[in-house]
Scaffold this motif. Structure first.
Motif, short mmCIF file in Angstrom:
data_model
loop_
_atom_site.label_atom_id
_atom_site.label_comp_id
_atom_site.label_asym_id
_atom_site.label_seq_id
_atom_site.Cartn_x
_atom_site.Cartn_y
_atom_site.Cartn_z
N ASP A 90 9.01 3.07 1.15
CA ASP A 90 8.85 3.43 -0.26
C ASP A 90 9.60 4.71 -0.65
O ASP A 90 10.25 4.76 -1.69
N THR A 115 8.68 6.50 -5.63
CA THR A 115 7.35 7.14 -5.54
C THR A 115 7.13 8.27 -6.53
O THR A 115 6.09 8.91 -6.51
N TRP A 184 1.46 2.56 5.27
CA TRP A 184 1.05 3.03 3.94
C TRP A 184 -0.27 3.80 3.97
O TRP A 184 -0.95 3.93 2.97
N ALA A 196 1.51 1.66 -3.98
CA ALA A 196 2.01 0.87 -2.85
C ALA A 196 1.48 -0.56 -2.87
O ALA A 196 2.22 -1.51 -2.62
#
Length: 437
Positions: A90, A115, A184, A196
C-alpha cells in the motif's frame, strides 16, 4: 483523455502489460493473460523477491531482459508495454504510479490508491496530465451482483434511496492472517484497516448514493481482543510451542499447517512461504521462524478489528457501514437498501426486492461466467471482470469502460480518510469539497 502515441483508436494485437509486484494480487490479475492470450501478453515483471518474479516469468514465458528486481529500471528504459499492473504494498503505490503515468503507461493500481490524501491526489493529477487511463482495483464494482444492484437503483425499482446498510464480515481467521500477523497489521507499515480492507465498501456506498455528496460522517472502532491482556494462561509466543494451541481458534497450526496437510496450497498458505512452494516442511519452517507463526496475542498489530461508519448525504440519504473481524463468513458482504417504494437486500449471491405497493418480493440473479481460478480469489470472479474492463479500455482506447475512474475513486478515498479522522478525533466530520472539515 489524451491519446497515447502507441494507442490507436483500437488495438488488434494483444495488450502488453508489465507487472510491478508479483505477489498474490499481481499473480491473480496476470492470470487473465493465461485465459486470454489473444488479448493480453505479460511482457515484464518487477519484484525484489527472486522466487515471486521467477514464478511469474515461467507462467508467462517472459524474456530474461524484462525481469527486474526494481521497477525503477523499467521506467529508465524506453516504454515496451502499453500498461502496467501496480500491485506493490500500500505505501509503495504513489511513486511507481506517478512515474509510470509520466512514462505513458496506462495503469491498473491495486487498492487502496495510496495511504494519504496528498498521494492519492498526486496520482490522479499525474494520470490526468499524462493522458493515461487509471483503473483502481475496486474489484467489487465489477462483481456482477453488485453491478445489478446499481442497475436496479438507477431503474428506480425501490424509488428514492433513503438508507443504505452495508456489512462486511472479514472472517475470524482471515483477520488473524492479514491484520494481526500479516502485511496489514500495522498502520505505520501499511495503512489503517478502513482504508486497507474497506475502501471497497465505502466506494460502493458512495457509488450507490449516485450524485448526492456526503456532507457528514462519524466513525467508531478500536483494536479489540488481539492484545497481550487477552493471552490465555500458559500460552507460548509461537503456536508450534504452545501448550494451549489446540484450544485456540486462531492457532497458526490450524490456519496453515492443517490446511497444507489436507492438500490446500492456495491462499492463505501460499502467502506465508515467500521463497518456495508451500508444503509441510516449508510451512512448518515459516511458522517456526516467520511472522505467521506468532501468537495472535503477541503481535505488533494496531489496526481496528471492528469499525462502524455513519454517513449523511445530500437530500437526507443516510448510510451505515460495519466491518467486523469476528465472523464465520469471510468477506461475504450483506447489503440492504431502503427506498421510498421498496426494499432491496443482497447476501452477496442473490438480490431480493420487496415492492411496497404490491407487497411482493422479486428475486434477481446476475450471470457470472468468470473462469474458476478467478472465482477462487475471494471476489466472486470480480477480479476477472476488472481485468476484462481494463484491458478492453486500453485496447479500444475507451476510458468509459473503467467503472471506477480516477475522479470518482479519489472522492470515495477522501470519504475513507474523513471517516478515519472522525474515529481518531471522536467527532462528526463535516465533509468539504476538498476533503477538509
Amino acid at each position: 483523455m489524451g491519446q497515447n502515441s502507441l494507442q490507436g483508436a483500437r488495438m488488434t494485437s494483444p495488450v502488453r502489460v508489465v507487472v510491478v509486484g508479483a505477489g498474490s494480487r499481481g499473480e491473480i490479475y496476470s492470470q487473465y493473460a493465461s485465459v486470454h492470450p489473444d488479448r493480453v501478453k505479460v511482457v515484464g515483471v518487477a519484484d525484489p523477491r527472486k522466487f515471486a518474479r521467477t514464478k511469474l516469468q515461467q507462467q508467462h514465458k517472459i524474456v530474461d531482459e524484462n525481469i527486474f528486481e526494481d521497477w525503477h529500471s523499467i521506467v529508465e528504459r524506453e516504454r515496451f508495454a502499453d500498461a502496467v499492473l501496480i500491485c506493490t504494498p500500500d505505501r509503495l503505490h504513489k511513486e511507481p504510479a506517478v512515474a509510470f503515468a509520466k512514462k505513458g503507461y496506462h495503469i491498473l493500481l491495486e487498492k487502496p490508491m495510496a495511504t494519504t490524501v496528498e498521494d492519492c491526489t498526486a496520482i490522479v493529477e499525474a494520470c490526468t496530465q499524462s493522458g493515461v487511463m487509471l483503473s483502481v482495483g475496486h474489484v467489487l464494482r465489477y462483481d456482477p451482483v453488485i453491478h445489478k444492484i446499481k442497475e436496479l437503483i438507477d431503474a428506480r425499482v425501490i424509488g428514492d434511496v433513503m438508507h443504505i446498510q452495508h456489512f462486511e464480515p472479514v472472517g475470524f481467521y482471515h483477520f488473524a492472517h492479514s491484520f494481526v500477523r500479516g502485511n496489514w497489521r500495522n498502520e505505520a507499515e501499511s495503512s489503517f484497516a478502513l482504508l486497507a480492507k474497506s475502501c471497497h465498501d465505502i466506494d460502493l456506498i458512495h457509488h450507490w448514493a449516485g450524485p448526492r455528496r456526503c456532507v457528514k460522517v462519524s466513525s467508531f472502532g478500536s483494536v479489540s481482543h488481539f492484545g497481550k491482556e487477552n493471552k490465555p494462561t500458559g500460552a507460548g509466543n509461537r503456536c508450534l510451542d504452545c501448550s494451549v494451541e489446540k484450544n485456540c481458534p486462531y492457532s497458526a497450526c490450524k490456519i496453515y499447517l492443517d490446511r497444507v496437510k489436507q492438500g490446500h496450497t492456495g491462499w492463505p498458505v501460499s502467502v506465508i512461504c515467500p521463497s518456495s512452494f508451500p508444503d509441510i516442511e516449508s510451512v512448518t519452517e515459516a511458522l517456526r521462524t516467520g511472522p505467521y507463526g506468532r501468537c495472535v496475542y503477541e503481535c505488533d498489530n494496531d489496526v481496528c478489528s471492528n469499525q462502524v461508519v455513519n454517513m449523511e448525504f445530500e437530500g437526507g440519504l443516510t448510510a451505515a457501514f460495519s466491518m467486523v473481524a469476528f465472523t464465520e463468513e469471510l468477506c461475504k458482504r450483506k447489503t440492504t437498501i431502503y427506498g421510498s417504494k421498496g426494499e432491496l437486500s443482497c447476501d452477496s449471491h442473490e438480490i431480493r426486492v420487496f415492492d411496497f405497493l404490491t407487497q411482493r418480493s422479486t428475486k434477481h440473479t446476475a450471470h457470472n461466467d468468470a473462469p474458476r481460478q478467478f472465482g477462487m480469489s475471494g471476489h466472486g470472479g470480480a477480479d476477472y471482470y476488472l481485468m476484462d474492463a481494463f484491458i478492453s479500455a486500453v485496447a479500444q482506447n475507451d476510458p468509459s469502460l473503467i467503472r471506477a475512474g480516477p475522479k470518482e475513486t479519489l472522492l470515495s478515498h477522501l470519504l475513507v480518510f474523513e471517516a478515519e479522522r472522525s474515529r481518531l478525533e471522536s467527532r462528526v466530520v463535516h465533509c468539504g469539497n476538498t476533503g477538509q472539515s
